[in-house]
Design an enzyme around this catalytic site. Structure first.
Site, PDB file in Angstrom:
ATOM      1  N   CYS A  60      51.631  21.194  28.379  1.00  0.00           N
ATOM      2  CA  CYS A  60      52.090  21.102  26.942  1.00  0.00           C
ATOM      3  C   CYS A  60      53.870  21.104  26.804  1.00  0.00           C
ATOM      4  O   CYS A  60      54.281  21.236  28.189  1.00  0.00           O
ATOM      5  CB  CYS A  60      51.544  22.192  26.383  1.00  0.00           C
ATOM      6  SG  CYS A  60      49.846  22.763  25.923  1.00  0.00           S
ATOM      7  N   ARG A  99      53.380  15.265  26.965  1.00  0.00           N
ATOM      8  CA  ARG A  99      53.174  16.364  27.745  1.00  0.00           C
ATOM      9  C   ARG A  99      51.640  17.098  27.510  1.00  0.00           C
ATOM     10  O   ARG A  99      51.100  17.338  27.929  1.00  0.00           O
ATOM     11  CB  ARG A  99      54.380  17.040  28.151  1.00  0.00           C
ATOM     12  CG  ARG A  99      55.464  16.733  28.617  1.00  0.00           C
ATOM     13  CD  ARG A  99      56.536  17.904  28.569  1.00  0.00           C
ATOM     14  NE  ARG A  99      56.043  19.126  29.504  1.00  0.00           N
ATOM     15  CZ  ARG A  99      56.252  18.754  30.392  1.00  0.00           C
ATOM     16  NH1 ARG A  99      57.082  18.119  31.103  1.00  0.00           N
ATOM     17  NH2 ARG A  99      55.848  19.763  31.407  1.00  0.00           N
ATOM     18  N   TRP A 148      47.928  20.443  24.744  1.00  0.00           N
ATOM     19  CA  TRP A 148      47.453  19.465  25.378  1.00  0.00           C
ATOM     20  C   TRP A 148      46.127  20.341  25.852  1.00  0.00           C
ATOM     21  O   TRP A 148      47.120  21.069  26.326  1.00  0.00           O
ATOM     22  CB  TRP A 148      48.042  18.960  26.412  1.00  0.00           C
ATOM     23  CG  TRP A 148      46.572  18.094  27.106  1.00  0.00           C
ATOM     24  CD1 TRP A 148      46.564  16.828  27.764  1.00  0.00           C
ATOM     25  CD2 TRP A 148      45.759  18.328  28.756  1.00  0.00           C
ATOM     26  NE1 TRP A 148      45.535  16.103  28.584  1.00  0.00           N
ATOM     27  CE2 TRP A 148      45.653  17.285  29.415  1.00  0.00           C
ATOM     28  CE3 TRP A 148      46.081  19.511  29.125  1.00  0.00           C
ATOM     29  CZ2 TRP A 148      43.731  17.548  29.928  1.00  0.00           C
ATOM     30  CZ3 TRP A 148      44.349  20.295  30.622  1.00  0.00           C
ATOM     31  CH2 TRP A 148      44.248  18.863  30.601  1.00  0.00           C
ATOM     32  N   ASN A 163      53.052  26.869  28.363  1.00  0.00           N
ATOM     33  CA  ASN A 163      52.509  26.223  28.650  1.00  0.00           C
ATOM     34  C   ASN A 163      51.734  26.538  30.014  1.00  0.00           C
ATOM     35  O   ASN A 163      52.939  27.199  30.467  1.00  0.00           O
ATOM     36  CB  ASN A 163      53.492  25.147  29.460  1.00  0.00           C
ATOM     37  CG  ASN A 163      53.184  24.198  30.336  1.00  0.00           C
ATOM     38  OD1 ASN A 163      51.958  23.699  29.890  1.00  0.00           O
ATOM     39  ND2 ASN A 163      53.854  22.989  30.702  1.00  0.00           N
ATOM     40  N   GLY A 164      50.650  26.340  30.360  1.00  0.00           N
ATOM     41  CA  GLY A 164      49.750  26.834  31.759  1.00  0.00           C
ATOM     42  C   GLY A 164      48.815  27.530  31.444  1.00  0.00           C
ATOM     43  O   GLY A 164      48.073  27.349  29.642  1.00  0.00           O
ATOM     44  N   GLU A 191      45.513   0.927  42.425  1.00  0.00           N
ATOM     45  CA  GLU A 191      46.721   1.434  41.448  1.00  0.00           C
ATOM     46  C   GLU A 191      46.786   0.560  40.069  1.00  0.00           C
ATOM     47  O   GLU A 191      46.034   1.186  39.240  1.00  0.00           O
ATOM     48  CB  GLU A 191      47.955   1.083  42.123  1.00  0.00           C
ATOM     49  CG  GLU A 191      49.278   1.650  41.096  1.00  0.00           C
ATOM     50  CD  GLU A 191      49.300   2.724  40.339  1.00  0.00           C
ATOM     51  OE1 GLU A 191      48.306   3.692  40.749  1.00  0.00           O
ATOM     52  OE2 GLU A 191      49.908   2.765  39.082  1.00  0.00           O
ATOM     53  N   LYS A 221      45.300   1.845  36.374  1.00  0.00           N
ATOM     54  CA  LYS A 221      46.193   1.259  35.162  1.00  0.00           C
ATOM     55  C   LYS A 221      45.588   0.995  34.375  1.00  0.00           C
ATOM     56  O   LYS A 221      45.540   1.371  33.453  1.00  0.00           O
ATOM     57  CB  LYS A 221      47.345   0.448  35.771  1.00  0.00           C
ATOM     58  CG  LYS A 221      48.669   0.533  36.131  1.00  0.00           C
ATOM     59  CD  LYS A 221      49.371   1.755  35.616  1.00  0.00           C
ATOM     60  CE  LYS A 221      48.961   2.801  35.803  1.00  0.00           C
ATOM     61  NZ  LYS A 221      49.843   3.257  36.399  1.00  0.00           N
ATOM     62  N   GLU A 254      43.250   3.911  32.849  1.00  0.00           N
ATOM     63  CA  GLU A 254      43.791   5.104  31.453  1.00  0.00           C
ATOM     64  C   GLU A 254      44.476   4.204  30.108  1.00  0.00           C
ATOM     65  O   GLU A 254      43.838   4.807  29.326  1.00  0.00           O
ATOM     66  CB  GLU A 254      45.268   5.474  32.761  1.00  0.00           C
ATOM     67  CG  GLU A 254      45.478   5.997  34.272  1.00  0.00           C
ATOM     68  CD  GLU A 254      46.818   6.364  34.295  1.00  0.00           C
ATOM     69  OE1 GLU A 254      47.697   5.206  34.668  1.00  0.00           O
ATOM     70  OE2 GLU A 254      47.302   7.406  33.895  1.00  0.00           O
ATOM     71  N   HIS A 266      29.701  -4.023  51.538  1.00  0.00           N
ATOM     72  CA  HIS A 266      28.323  -2.990  51.610  1.00  0.00           C
ATOM     73  C   HIS A 266      28.222  -2.716  50.483  1.00  0.00           C
ATOM     74  O   HIS A 266      27.300  -1.677  50.600  1.00  0.00           O
ATOM     75  CB  HIS A 266      29.246  -2.339  52.616  1.00  0.00           C
ATOM     76  CG  HIS A 266      29.859  -2.349  53.913  1.00  0.00           C
ATOM     77  ND1 HIS A 266      29.003  -2.668  55.081  1.00  0.00           N
ATOM     78  CD2 HIS A 266      31.155  -3.386  54.839  1.00  0.00           C
ATOM     79  CE1 HIS A 266      29.494  -3.217  56.310  1.00  0.00           C
ATOM     80  NE2 HIS A 266      30.519  -3.124  55.991  1.00  0.00           N
ATOM     81  N   LYS A 316      51.083  13.655  30.847  1.00  0.00           N
ATOM     82  CA  LYS A 316      52.445  12.863  31.533  1.00  0.00           C
ATOM     83  C   LYS A 316      52.929  13.829  33.215  1.00  0.00           C
ATOM     84  O   LYS A 316      52.363  13.490  34.292  1.00  0.00           O
ATOM     85  CB  LYS A 316      53.631  12.428  30.539  1.00  0.00           C
ATOM     86  CG  LYS A 316      54.657  12.103  31.740  1.00  0.00           C
ATOM     87  CD  LYS A 316      54.592  10.643  32.457  1.00  0.00           C
ATOM     88  CE  LYS A 316      55.293  10.442  33.195  1.00  0.00           C
ATOM     89  NZ  LYS A 316      54.826   8.590  34.077  1.00  0.00           N
TER      90      LYS A 316
END
Ligand code: M6R
Length: 621
Positions: free
Chosen positions: A2, A27, A78, A104-105, A494, A498, A501, A517, A616
């Site tokens: 947050c 955030r 969040w 935040n936490g 990556e 991207k 996301e 395989h 983030k």
């Protein structure tokens, strides 16, 4: 995850809080809220306004109210405990509405504390863990008053914090002390911005950079009492005063703004030539690689290292995987890349002869921080490769190399990844030289190619319209496969990360040699396959893989070295990078994949900078 802010001074708090929250929205963005304290007679009044959804909804709601207080706190959330809703949004209030708190936490023992406080008559309004904290402070304030002790809000806050388990950053405002904001930090970041006759509090510095560039970074288990004119920092256990250094931030506010681009992500992709230039200017001087933080003592420790561990999460983990190949080539040392959440719990086999490199943009990722602490406990030498100056991992590592990407706001990491790759490439060459593995001729050759990179990054970006065209062709597909080998296997991972996301389509990165395989079963005329095929030791093998995909009518999009006519012939679309050494190719090949993901997301009308469910800075486990 947050974002939290606070202001106290001679100006109206509300516009400052909202502006600062706007810079922290990356955030968390499922709900938000503010509390403003208006001085009054006989007593001051706390007004709290909260709203579900993005900050813009809170902004609209606030237009219907007038809040004139000069002290306030704010939060963008969040969700961890309790669904995103107005009720669960912060700030939370105690029963008497005299104390407001943002957090935040996670408070790990909140359930037990909640039932104890409920039994004492406290009434809870939300499903969050956070609300427990404010009731606990209320409880200790009342106890203090009853017993006639004069330890005030700070004493109550200290007692409350000592009963809570977990990790948190708190900001608290109360009518009991209208001239002060209290903050506490354990594990999660908190910075205090020092103004002229006013002070600020935030989860990170860019949030208040338009007001001040002078910051005090709190360490774990520190309280601060912030008034308009002073900041007093104290240890959590004894409340003894702590002297703190004031750090001047060199980032400018314009770096943290969109500068005419429709999204931060696109702006940050286009900042990459500048980032590469900055890093090379900083670390390549007079034909030599320098790291200001590596002195004689560190260098002699590095000479004795027997194994290197690269520990990180998400995109930074992919940078670690690339570095695995880079260090292997330059230093011929055993290297292992591990995700932090595995490393921290696997009882890692590390000791004083190991170097543990923590790679992180934010410098606050909970798993990477825990991995760092685990490595230190075991006696390993730790090196942080960090973007955010003064962040916890930067401060706790034995040595830190900053990546100089500037503030990255888009939740999907782009320029910070490129900065990590380049920094790790430079470190690999450096460690190869220090350990006597590279001849002066080899060093010169690497440096010659490094110097071409800023121009080559620009050249790669110049294909934007071609990449957009390809995105138009494929944006409705729901499954993408990314293949690469060697240095560019992590690029495949990556590229896929991207895409998923920010587009919410499924994408899978795979080592191309493994296709036969299993994943080959996916290939049909509807399956896009993005093939990383620059000039390399395994180029011919990639061509064979591509032929196998063609034989099954897969849609091939390739990333190849300029001038590769064969690749252009066998692919539906080809994006080119300029010729470079294989070791540096991941710095270029990822760029078309960033742009491709961006355009697919835009065409699907996704929220590019704030994709759903993400944040983030992942400061929870
Ligand atoms: O701040 P960090 O580099 O430690 O963050 C690690 C990951 O959370 C981060 O890279 C995440 O995967 C990004 N959203 C990737 O775009």
């Amino acid at each position: 995850m947050c974002g939290i802010v606070g202001y106290i001074g001679p100006k109206k708090a509300l516009p400052i809080l909202m502006n600062s929250l706007g810079r922290l929205e990356y955030r968390g963005y499922d709900s938000s809220g503010i509390a403003v304290l208006a001085n009054g007679v006989p007593e001051s009044v706390l007004t709290v306004v909260k709203e579900k959804g993005k900050l813009s909804r809170l902004r609209d709601k606030l237009q219907r109210q007038e809040l004139n207080g000069f002290a306030g706190i704010g939060h963008t959330r969040w969700a961890t405990h309790g669904e995103p809703s107005e009720r669960n949004a912060h700030p939370h209030l105690d029963c008497t509405r005299k104390i407001a708190l943002v957090h935040n936490g996670i408070i790990e023992n909140y359930a037990e504390l909640k039932s104890r406080l409920s039994a004492k008559g406290h009434r809870f309004q939300s499903d969050t863990d956070t609300e427990v904290a404010v009731h606990l402070v209320e409880h200790h304030c009342a106890e203090g008053l009853k017993s006639g002790k004069k330890d005030g809000v700070l004493g109550a806050f200290q007692k409350a914090v000592s009963e809570m388990e977990g990790f948190f950053a708190f900001v608290l405002l109360s009518v009991y002390e209208p001239g002060a904001i209290y903050v506490f930090k354990r594990s999660n970041p908190l910075v205090i911005g020092i103004g002229d006759g006013e002070n600020f509090v935030a989860s990170d510095a860019p949030a208040v950079l338009s007001y001040t560039n002078r910051m005090i970074y709190l360490d774990d288990n520190e309280f601060a009492r912030v008034t308009a004119k002073a900041v007093e920092v104290r240890r959590a256990d004894t409340l003894a005063l702590v002297r703190k250094a004031v750090t001047r931030i060199s980032w400018t506010i314009s770096q943290a703004e969109k500068a005419g681009f429709p999204h931060f992500m696109l702006k940050e992709i286009h900042e990459q030539p500048q980032v590469v230039e900055t890093i090379l200017k900083e670390k390549l001087r007079a034909g030599k690689i320098w790291f200001d933080s590596i002195d004689q003592r560190v260098e002699s420790r590095l000479k004795k290292i027997e194994k290197i561990h690269l520990v990180s999460c998400g995109t930074a983990y992919h940078a670690g995987l690339v570095a695995n190949y880079m260090i292997g080539e330059c230093a011929r040392l055993p290297v292992e890349a591990t995700v932090s959440s595995e490393f921290r719990y696997e009882d890692p086999i590390v000791g004083p002869k190991d170097l543990v490199i923590l790679i992180t943009q934010s410098g606050e990722t909970a798993d990477t921080l825990a991995a760092l602490r685990e490595a230190k406990l075991k006696g390993a030498f730790t090196l942080g490769i960090v973007n955010v100056v003064g962040s916890t991992i930067a401060r706790e590592s034995d040595c830190v190399i900053y990546t100089h990407a500037g503030p990255e706001i888009g939740v999907a990491s782009t320029k910070a990844y490129l900065a990590q790759l380049l920094t790790l490439a430079l470190f690999s060459i450096y460690i190869g030289k220090v350990r006597g593995q590279l001849s002066p001729g080899q060093m010169r050759e690497y440096i010659r190619w490094l110097q071409k990179l800023p121009g080559q990054v620009r050249e790669t970006l110049a294909q934007q319209s071609r990449i957009k065209q390809c995105a138009r062709l494929l944006f409705e597909k729901k499954n993408f496969l990314y293949l690469g080998r060697g240095f560019n296997f992590p690029t495949a991972l990556e590229g896929a990360l991207k895409l998923k996301e920010i587009t919410y389509s499924h994408a899978h990165g795979y080592p191309a040699g493994e296709m036969k395989h299993g994943p080959i079963a996916l290939i049909d005329s509807n399956q896009p396959v993005i093939c990383l095929s620059p000039a390399s030791k395994t180029y011919d093998k990639m061509v064979s893989n591509i032929q196998e995909i063609r034989a099954r009518q897969g849609i091939i999009v390739s990333v190849a070295t300029r001038g590769d006519a064969e690749m252009e012939k066998i692919s539906r679309a080809t994006f080119f990078i300029p010729r470079t050494l294989e070791i540096f190719s991941p710095i270029l090949t990822v760029i078309p994949l960033q742009l491709f993901a961006y355009f697919v997301a835009v065409l699907n009308k996704r929220d590019v900078d704030q994709p759903r469910n993400l944040a983030k800075s992942v400061t929870v486990e």
